[in-house]
Every structure is written in structure tokens, then in C-alpha cells.
Design a protein around this motif. Structure first.
Motif, short mmCIF file in Angstrom:
data_model
loop_
_atom_site.label_atom_id
_atom_site.label_comp_id
_atom_site.label_asym_id
_atom_site.label_seq_id
_atom_site.Cartn_x
_atom_site.Cartn_y
_atom_site.Cartn_z
N ALA A 193 -16.98 21.84 -9.54
CA ALA A 193 -17.22 23.47 -9.19
C ALA A 193 -16.90 24.50 -10.59
O ALA A 193 -16.88 25.48 -9.99
CB ALA A 193 -16.16 23.80 -8.42
N GLY A 194 -15.83 23.51 -11.07
CA GLY A 194 -15.66 24.89 -12.01
C GLY A 194 -13.96 24.72 -12.84
O GLY A 194 -13.47 25.60 -13.45
N ALA A 195 -12.81 24.36 -11.47
CA ALA A 195 -11.43 24.28 -11.80
C ALA A 195 -11.85 23.54 -13.37
O ALA A 195 -11.81 22.54 -13.63
CB ALA A 195 -11.03 23.97 -10.64
N ALA A 196 -10.14 24.47 -13.93
CA ALA A 196 -9.68 23.39 -15.05
C ALA A 196 -8.88 22.31 -14.65
O ALA A 196 -8.88 21.65 -15.54
CB ALA A 196 -8.81 25.19 -15.66
N HIS A 197 -8.27 22.84 -13.89
CA HIS A 197 -7.43 21.95 -13.41
C HIS A 197 -7.21 21.33 -11.16
O HIS A 197 -7.55 22.74 -10.69
CB HIS A 197 -5.54 21.90 -13.95
N VAL A 198 -7.02 20.74 -11.00
CA VAL A 198 -6.63 20.67 -9.34
C VAL A 198 -5.37 19.17 -9.60
O VAL A 198 -5.13 19.09 -9.90
CB VAL A 198 -8.31 19.78 -8.69
N ILE A 199 -4.77 20.25 -7.86
CA ILE A 199 -3.58 19.48 -7.48
C ILE A 199 -3.91 19.02 -6.08
O ILE A 199 -3.77 19.84 -5.51
CB ILE A 199 -2.29 20.35 -8.00
N ALA A 200 -3.71 18.00 -6.35
CA ALA A 200 -3.47 17.72 -4.27
C ALA A 200 -1.88 17.52 -4.38
O ALA A 200 -1.12 16.74 -4.22
CB ALA A 200 -3.92 15.80 -4.41
N THR A 201 -1.60 18.70 -3.35
CA THR A 201 -0.33 18.27 -3.13
C THR A 201 0.42 17.95 -1.94
O THR A 201 1.68 17.72 -1.95
CB THR A 201 -0.32 20.77 -2.54
N GLN A 202 -0.64 16.46 -0.58
CA GLN A 202 0.46 16.27 -0.18
C GLN A 202 0.52 14.76 -1.18
O GLN A 202 1.46 14.04 -0.75
CB GLN A 202 -0.30 15.59 0.57
N GLU A 203 0.04 14.70 -2.34
CA GLU A 203 -0.08 13.24 -3.28
C GLU A 203 0.49 14.35 -4.38
O GLU A 203 1.28 12.29 -5.12
CB GLU A 203 -1.55 12.81 -3.69
#
Length: 334
Positions: A193-203
């Protein structure tokens, strides 16, 4: 005098879960001089709708209460003072206050003309019903308040419909969007969708992940839908004189004010709701121009996760509260 037409309208008569929603038959409302009557083709669902139904939103229900901020449809009648809209126009509803009286979940609605926008030709009715709440919310925060500039790094938490809209607007402005989700299940979709980075906060630890991503770069702006204890971690990752805009309260935990960090870094931490835009004539006008241009040009493109039928409104709200979606949930009418 012939009886007024009956319109199927979603209402609720008490606070609670999706099951409190009912489809009632109501007399078609009268039309004032500056109003527009619209045959609804699609309705967009928002987290605010579920919070309103449960009594957790900034607006409180007046029973029996209508519900729903946005829709799309076809103009079937205009008031005598309306000059910019005509019968047959395909339009979108721009969110307005007063959900109990003005809710859009209905076969037919009457709306003040200033809250009606022409639907860009390239959008389906479903996309038209999924556009205005998310982009209006983001516009007020990131364009009018934070003034995102080319090269600014922006943290966007809870990348659902509003989060995806924020990613699109940050990219359109030349910024760098960093998004968060709860788990890695949505990571690929949010990156697509266009995010440069994604953080999975539960992991992944939020602060450590932000520091790793940022390196020597600055985190200028945070657009937070969650609140709760993670505000302290976000503040710690912010650049000096950075801005944290909190627009939601998805966390059930208390949100602390990170006083010492804010003092040390001269941070701005402020709450925000979309009504800041519609209550200000100048901002409202600029927002409508910005969003309509973006939708027409394709730089803004609503993402539809799933569509339901009007009769499936309870199931649609169950799905809304499941947090499974990536993008907007819509309800379509025949």
C-alpha cells in the motif's frame, strides 16, 4: 396529501454490540432550501461508528439513533437554493457532526449541500463511500497541522483505513511513511500500500525497531490512532521539536503524557479529531479541494477490503470490530 415514502434506515435503540442495529422504516424527511436528497448506493463503515454504537465516542447517541458518517449515491432532488448540483449527479457525502440525526446508513438521505461533493468519474460508488472520512481525518492532521514536507519521516500507527489513507497522503507530499500493525500478517499488504517500513508491534519492540529504521534520520511527525503506553516509546523516538498527533484511542490502557521526554525534546503532543476541519471554513474548503483533486488524479485511491449487503449490516459491524480488515468496509445497496 399522499403519505411520505418509507425509507429503510439503520438505527439502534440502546448501546451495545453489532446486534443492537436494526433496520427501521422511517418517513422520508422533508427538504430545506439548501438541502440535497440522495438515493444511497453505498455506505462506508468507520471505527467511529462502532465506538458511537457502544457509547465510547466523542459524540453521544440520542435514542433512537441513526448512525454512519459517509455514503455515496445519486442526487434525486435539490433544494431551491442549490445551484451547483443537479438531478442525476453522482456524489459523495462529506462527514458532518450529529450522527444521531444525520446518520448515512439508509436507502435515502437528505444532506445540507455543503456536505455533498461530486464523485470523481473514476471512482465506483463503493470507493466514493470509502473516501471522505479517512482522507478528511488525515488531511487536517498531516497537511493543516503537521505541514508534512518532502523528506519528512512520519510514523503512522494502526494501518487500517485511515492509516492507509495517511500512507497515501504522506507519499503524495514527498514524505516517508513508517507504519505499524499488530502482527506480521498484514505487513506485506501495508508495504504494498506504500509504506516504506512496517513494524508489527506485538512481535517487534516498537522503540528499538524505530531506532533501527531511522538510523541517523529524524522522526518528525507521528500520527497515532492507538494511544496507551506506547506514546512514551513514540516520544522517545521523536526528533527534537517533533509533533505527535493522537487521533484515536484504540488502546484500552491509560495514555500517559510523556512529560520529561516532551520537555527534553520540546515536543508538541496534541489530540485531534476531524471536526477541526469541518468547523473551520477555510480548512474545510482547502480539504475538499485537496481530496477531490487527489481522488480525480489517482494519487488518492480508496482501498476496499470487503463489501456487504444492506441487510447484512450486523455482520458488517462484526467484521468491523474483528480488526481483520486492511482497508475500508462498505455496505452496498441495490
Amino acid at each position: 396529501m399522499s403519505p411520505r415514502k418509507l425509507i429503510r434506515t439503520v438505527r439502534f435503540h440502546e448501546l451495545g454490540g453489532p446486534e443492537v442495529l436494526t433496520i427501521d422504516s422511517l418517513a422520508s424527511p422533508g427538504l430545506q432550501a439548501t438541502d440535497v436528497r440522495i438515493a444511497v448506493k453505498a455506505v462506508g463503515l468507520n471505527r467511529a461508528d462502532a465506538m458511537f454504537r457502544r457509547g465510547q465516542y466523542i459524540e453521544k447517541a440520542d435514542f433512537p439513533s441513526r448512525i454512519g458518517y459517509e455514503a455515496s449515491g445519486i442526487v434525486i432532488e435539490v433544494g431551491e437554493e442549490v445551484n451547483h448540483l443537479r438531478l442525476g449527479d453522482e456524489v459523495c457525502i462529506v462527514p458532518q457532526m450529529g450522527l444521531s440525526q444525520n446518520g448515512c446508513y439508509a436507502e435515502e438521505i437528505v444532506v445540507p449541500s455543503e456536505y455533498v461533493a461530486l464523485k470523481p468519474a473514476g471512482l465506483t460508488f463503493a470507493e466514493g463511500a470509502a473516501a471522505w472520512m479517512q482522507y478528511l481525518t488525515v488531511y487536517g492532521a498531516l497537511v493543516e497541522i503537521a505541514n508534512v514536507q518532502k523528506g519528512d519521516t512520519v510514523l503512522i500507527t494502526a494501518a487500517s483505513s485511515v492509516g492507509l489513507a495517511a500512507i497515501q497522503i504522506v507519499n503524495a507530499l514527498g514524505g516517508i511513511p513508517i507504519a505499524t500493525t499488530l502482527t506480521g500478517a498484514k505487513k506485506a499488504a501495508v508495504l504494498k500500500a506504500g509504506a516504506a517500513h512496517v513494524i508489527a508491534t506485538q512481535e517487534e519492540p516498537l522503540l528499538d525497531s524505530l531506532r533501527s529504521i531511522l538510523g541517523a534520520n529524524n522522526l518528525n511527525i507521528a500520527f497515532d490512532a492507538v494511544g496507551g503506553p506506547q506514546i512514551a516509546e513514540i516520544a522517545e523516538a521523536m526528533s527534537p521539536e517533533g509533533t505527535i498527533i493522537v487521533h484515536g484511542a484504540l488502546s484500552p490502557e491509560t495514555t500517559p503524557f510523556p512529560l520529561k521526554i516532551a520537555l527534553r525534546k520540546s515536543l508538541t503532543v496534541r489530540g485531534y479529531v476531524f471536526t477541526e476541519v469541518i468547523k473551520n471554513i477555510g480548512r474545510f474548503h482547502r480539504a475538499k479541494q485537496f481530496i477531490h483533486s487527489g481522488l480525480s488524479e489517482g494519487t488518492l485511491k480508496p482501498v476496499i477490503d470487503r463489501s456487504f449487503k444492506f441487510e447484512e449490516i450486523v455482520a458488517a459491524h462484526h467484521y468491523l470490530e474483528s480488526n481483520q480488515q486492511i482497508g475500508k468496509i462498505v455496505v452496498e445497496l441495490d
